[in-house]
Design a protein around this motif. Structure first.
Motif, PDB file in Angstrom:
ATOM      1  N   MET A  29       0.852  -1.175   0.000  1.00 50.08           N
ATOM      2  CA  MET A  29       0.000   0.000   0.000  1.00 50.08           C
ATOM      3  C   MET A  29       0.899   1.241   0.000  1.00 50.08           C
ATOM      4  SD  MET A  29      -2.899   1.057   2.773  1.00 50.08           S
ATOM      5  CE  MET A  29      -4.322   0.158   2.262  1.00 50.08           C
ATOM      6  N   LYS A  61      -2.029   6.369  -0.149  1.00 49.95           N
ATOM      7  CA  LYS A  61      -3.258   5.599   0.096  1.00 49.95           C
ATOM      8  C   LYS A  61      -3.417   5.302   1.580  1.00 49.95           C
ATOM      9  CE  LYS A  61      -3.752   3.327  -4.341  1.00 49.95           C
ATOM     10  NZ  LYS A  61      -3.846   2.043  -5.035  1.00 49.95           N
ATOM     11  N   LYS A  62      -2.310   5.036   2.240  1.00 45.56           N
ATOM     12  CA  LYS A  62      -2.349   4.779   3.674  1.00 45.56           C
ATOM     13  C   LYS A  62      -2.772   6.036   4.428  1.00 45.56           C
ATOM     14  CE  LYS A  62       0.512   2.434   7.047  1.00 45.56           C
ATOM     15  NZ  LYS A  62       1.842   1.881   7.319  1.00 45.56           N
TER      16      LYS A  62
END
Length: 98
Positions: free
Chosen positions: A1, A5-6
């Protein structure tokens, strides 16, 4: 990830948890129709756990989403109570990296 996005995932998670905590009243402020909620205790820690700017953004987002969903308008008391929470999240996030 990826990190972006995290970051977006955590931002959405904190906004969701914050919105739920905003609905749980803790105590009434004497002399006004407002009350402290569990969100008022949770909001500064967002900055410490997440990051300074993103923590402040999530605090403001929770209040804005609450105003849109519940139909509550931003009166003077709400705005006065918003800035210390956002600035506390910003402060604790900055102190984390020093």
């Amino acid at each position: 990830m990826k990190k972006s996005k995290k970051t977006l995932f955590y931002l959405c998670a904190f906004i969701g948890v914050g919105f739920i905590l905003l609905q749980i009243p803790f105590t009434t402020i004497v002399g006004s129709g407002q009350n402290f909620s569990l969100f008022d205790f949770f909001a500064p820690t967002i900055g410490a756990l997440f990051a300074s700017v993103w923590g402040a953004v999530s605090v403001i987002s929770v209040k804005a989403i609450n105003a849109l969903i519940t139909g509550q308008n931003f009166d003077t008391a709400t705005i006065i109570r918003l800035f210390p929470l956002a600035l506390a999240a910003l402060y604790f996030g900055v102190r984390k990296y020093k």
